[in-house]
Design a protein around this motif. Structure first.
Motif, PDB file in Angstrom:
ATOM      1  N   VAL A  26     140.878-100.758 -47.214  1.00  0.00           N
ATOM      2  CA  VAL A  26     140.541-100.518 -45.848  1.00  0.00           C
ATOM      3  C   VAL A  26     138.905-100.302 -46.275  1.00  0.00           C
ATOM      4  N   GLY A  27     138.165-100.298 -46.856  1.00  0.00           N
ATOM      5  CA  GLY A  27     136.702-100.210 -47.128  1.00  0.00           C
ATOM      6  C   GLY A  27     136.509 -98.880 -47.233  1.00  0.00           C
ATOM      7  N   SER A  28     135.059 -98.575 -47.781  1.00  0.00           N
ATOM      8  CA  SER A  28     134.577 -97.097 -48.021  1.00  0.00           C
ATOM      9  C   SER A  28     134.543 -96.426 -46.632  1.00  0.00           C
ATOM     10  N   LEU A  29     134.019 -96.927 -45.485  1.00  0.00           N
ATOM     11  CA  LEU A  29     133.766 -96.323 -44.391  1.00  0.00           C
ATOM     12  C   LEU A  29     135.046 -95.739 -43.807  1.00  0.00           C
ATOM     13  N   ALA A  30     135.915 -96.642 -43.791  1.00  0.00           N
ATOM     14  CA  ALA A  30     137.495 -96.151 -43.179  1.00  0.00           C
ATOM     15  C   ALA A  30     137.931 -95.094 -43.848  1.00  0.00           C
ATOM     16  N   ALA A  31     137.755 -95.582 -45.257  1.00  0.00           N
ATOM     17  CA  ALA A  31     138.492 -94.460 -46.291  1.00  0.00           C
ATOM     18  C   ALA A  31     137.963 -93.091 -46.023  1.00  0.00           C
ATOM     19  N   SER A  32     136.645 -92.948 -45.929  1.00  0.00           N
ATOM     20  CA  SER A  32     135.872 -91.833 -45.513  1.00  0.00           C
ATOM     21  C   SER A  32     136.402 -91.015 -44.313  1.00  0.00           C
ATOM     22  N   ALA A  33     136.671 -91.709 -43.340  1.00  0.00           N
ATOM     23  CA  ALA A  33     137.089 -91.005 -42.111  1.00  0.00           C
ATOM     24  C   ALA A  33     138.275 -90.024 -42.514  1.00  0.00           C
ATOM     25  N   ALA A  34     139.022 -90.400 -43.407  1.00  0.00           N
ATOM     26  CA  ALA A  34     140.262 -89.469 -43.742  1.00  0.00           C
ATOM     27  C   ALA A  34     139.692 -88.041 -44.105  1.00  0.00           C
ATOM     28  N   PHE A  35     138.589 -88.197 -45.203  1.00  0.00           N
ATOM     29  CA  PHE A  35     138.033 -87.009 -45.598  1.00  0.00           C
ATOM     30  C   PHE A  35     137.346 -86.237 -44.420  1.00  0.00           C
ATOM     31  N   PHE A  36     136.651 -87.073 -43.559  1.00  0.00           N
ATOM     32  CA  PHE A  36     136.078 -86.393 -42.262  1.00  0.00           C
ATOM     33  C   PHE A  36     136.876 -85.616 -41.192  1.00  0.00           C
ATOM     34  N   VAL A  37     137.947 -86.287 -41.082  1.00  0.00           N
ATOM     35  CA  VAL A  37     138.797 -85.290 -40.388  1.00  0.00           C
ATOM     36  C   VAL A  37     139.404 -84.160 -40.869  1.00  0.00           C
ATOM     37  N   LEU A  38     140.052 -84.429 -42.342  1.00  0.00           N
ATOM     38  CA  LEU A  38     140.340 -83.304 -43.219  1.00  0.00           C
ATOM     39  C   LEU A  38     139.179 -81.930 -43.382  1.00  0.00           C
ATOM     40  N   GLN A  39     138.083 -82.714 -43.525  1.00  0.00           N
ATOM     41  CA  GLN A  39     136.942 -81.548 -43.989  1.00  0.00           C
ATOM     42  C   GLN A  39     136.884 -80.581 -42.629  1.00  0.00           C
ATOM     43  N   HIS A  40     137.194 -81.191 -41.215  1.00  0.00           N
ATOM     44  CA  HIS A  40     136.873 -80.234 -40.276  1.00  0.00           C
ATOM     45  C   HIS A  40     138.322 -79.795 -39.633  1.00  0.00           C
ATOM     46  N   SER A  41     139.216 -79.822 -40.429  1.00  0.00           N
ATOM     47  CA  SER A  41     140.681 -79.496 -39.849  1.00  0.00           C
ATOM     48  C   SER A  41     140.744 -78.005 -40.378  1.00  0.00           C
ATOM     49  N   ASN A  42     142.006 -77.416 -40.472  1.00  0.00           N
ATOM     50  CA  ASN A  42     142.472 -76.093 -41.058  1.00  0.00           C
ATOM     51  C   ASN A  42     142.444 -76.179 -42.803  1.00  0.00           C
ATOM     52  N   ALA A  43     142.851 -75.032 -43.038  1.00  0.00           N
ATOM     53  CA  ALA A  43     142.879 -74.877 -44.531  1.00  0.00           C
ATOM     54  C   ALA A  43     144.354 -75.315 -45.009  1.00  0.00           C
ATOM     55  N   GLY A  44     145.464 -75.228 -44.245  1.00  0.00           N
ATOM     56  CA  GLY A  44     146.623 -75.714 -44.587  1.00  0.00           C
ATOM     57  C   GLY A  44     146.650 -77.342 -44.632  1.00  0.00           C
ATOM     58  N   ALA A  45     146.011 -77.980 -43.745  1.00  0.00           N
ATOM     59  CA  ALA A  45     146.091 -79.394 -44.077  1.00  0.00           C
ATOM     60  C   ALA A  45     145.077 -79.789 -45.226  1.00  0.00           C
ATOM     61  N   GLN A  46     144.017 -79.206 -45.364  1.00  0.00           N
ATOM     62  CA  GLN A  46     143.305 -79.312 -46.610  1.00  0.00           C
ATOM     63  C   GLN A  46     144.232 -79.217 -47.949  1.00  0.00           C
ATOM     64  N   GLU A  47     144.822 -78.301 -48.012  1.00  0.00           N
ATOM     65  CA  GLU A  47     145.778 -77.751 -49.075  1.00  0.00           C
ATOM     66  C   GLU A  47     146.796 -78.830 -49.349  1.00  0.00           C
ATOM     67  N   LYS A  48     147.519 -79.180 -48.049  1.00  0.00           N
ATOM     68  CA  LYS A  48     148.471 -80.172 -48.098  1.00  0.00           C
ATOM     69  C   LYS A  48     148.084 -81.400 -48.803  1.00  0.00           C
ATOM     70  N   TYR A  49     147.043 -81.865 -48.488  1.00  0.00           N
ATOM     71  CA  TYR A  49     146.562 -83.226 -48.855  1.00  0.00           C
ATOM     72  C   TYR A  49     145.589 -83.474 -49.889  1.00  0.00           C
ATOM     73  N   ILE A  50     145.023 -82.467 -50.596  1.00  0.00           N
ATOM     74  CA  ILE A  50     144.048 -82.332 -51.686  1.00  0.00           C
ATOM     75  C   ILE A  50     144.601 -83.085 -52.686  1.00  0.00           C
ATOM     76  N   GLU A  51     145.841 -82.943 -53.170  1.00  0.00           N
ATOM     77  CA  GLU A  51     146.558 -83.491 -54.449  1.00  0.00           C
ATOM     78  C   GLU A  51     146.114 -85.011 -54.000  1.00  0.00           C
ATOM     79  N   MET A  52     147.024 -85.514 -52.928  1.00  0.00           N
ATOM     80  CA  MET A  52     146.837 -87.011 -52.581  1.00  0.00           C
ATOM     81  C   MET A  52     145.423 -87.529 -52.790  1.00  0.00           C
ATOM     82  N   PHE A  53     144.507 -86.640 -52.164  1.00  0.00           N
ATOM     83  CA  PHE A  53     143.073 -87.383 -52.068  1.00  0.00           C
ATOM     84  C   PHE A  53     142.682 -87.167 -53.668  1.00  0.00           C
TER      85      PHE A  53
END
Length: 132
Positions: A26-53
């Motif tokens: 998807v390219g680096s810009l689109a791939a980074s979008a997932a980071f920005f959404v999770l970075q500004h979400s809640n701790a539970g979502a961050q914990e859930k997806y940190i391993e995948m990241f």
């Protein structure tokens, strides 16, 4: 906050069906979008997806510096010390507006930072004016 919740819901649908978005797909810009959404979400979502990241980073399919930021943010949200030294905070008791959030292991922080492509902590602190 409603927009962040909507973005997170849409991202979770994507992550659960397709996995972490790969830079090669998807390219680096689109791939980074997932980071920005999770970075500004809640701790539970961050914990859930940190391993995948993290796995995407190990395969050079995600931004490892973004991973360090999210990992440290997740740890802060858990009231645990950060690993990579990427976050500062306001310490009202000291009157400082730019205090380094506590570290998991000060003797290993530069080793961890190097592994992920970050400059040594002292250089980062000097450049940003953050107090240790």
């Amino acid at each position: 906050s409603w927009q962040n919740a909507k973005n997170l819901s849409e991202l979770e649908t994507l992550l659960n069906s397709k996995g972490w978005p790969k830079i090669s797909q998807v390219g680096s810009l689109a791939a980074s979008a997932a980071f920005f959404v999770l970075q500004h979400s809640n701790a539970g979502a961050q914990e859930k997806y940190i391993e995948m990241f993290g796995l995407a980073c190990l395969n050079n399919e995600a931004n490892c510096q973004h991973y360090a930021l999210m990992f440290d943010r997740m740890r802060m949200n858990q009231n645990k010390p950060q690993r990579y030294g990427t976050h500062a905070y306001l310490d009202p008791s000291k009157g400082s507006t730019n205090e380094l959030y506590p570290l998991e292991d000060e003797t290993r922080v530069d080793e961890w930072r190097k592994e992920i492509g970050l400059e040594p902590l002292k250089e980062y602190l000097d450049r940003t004016g953050i107090k240790k």
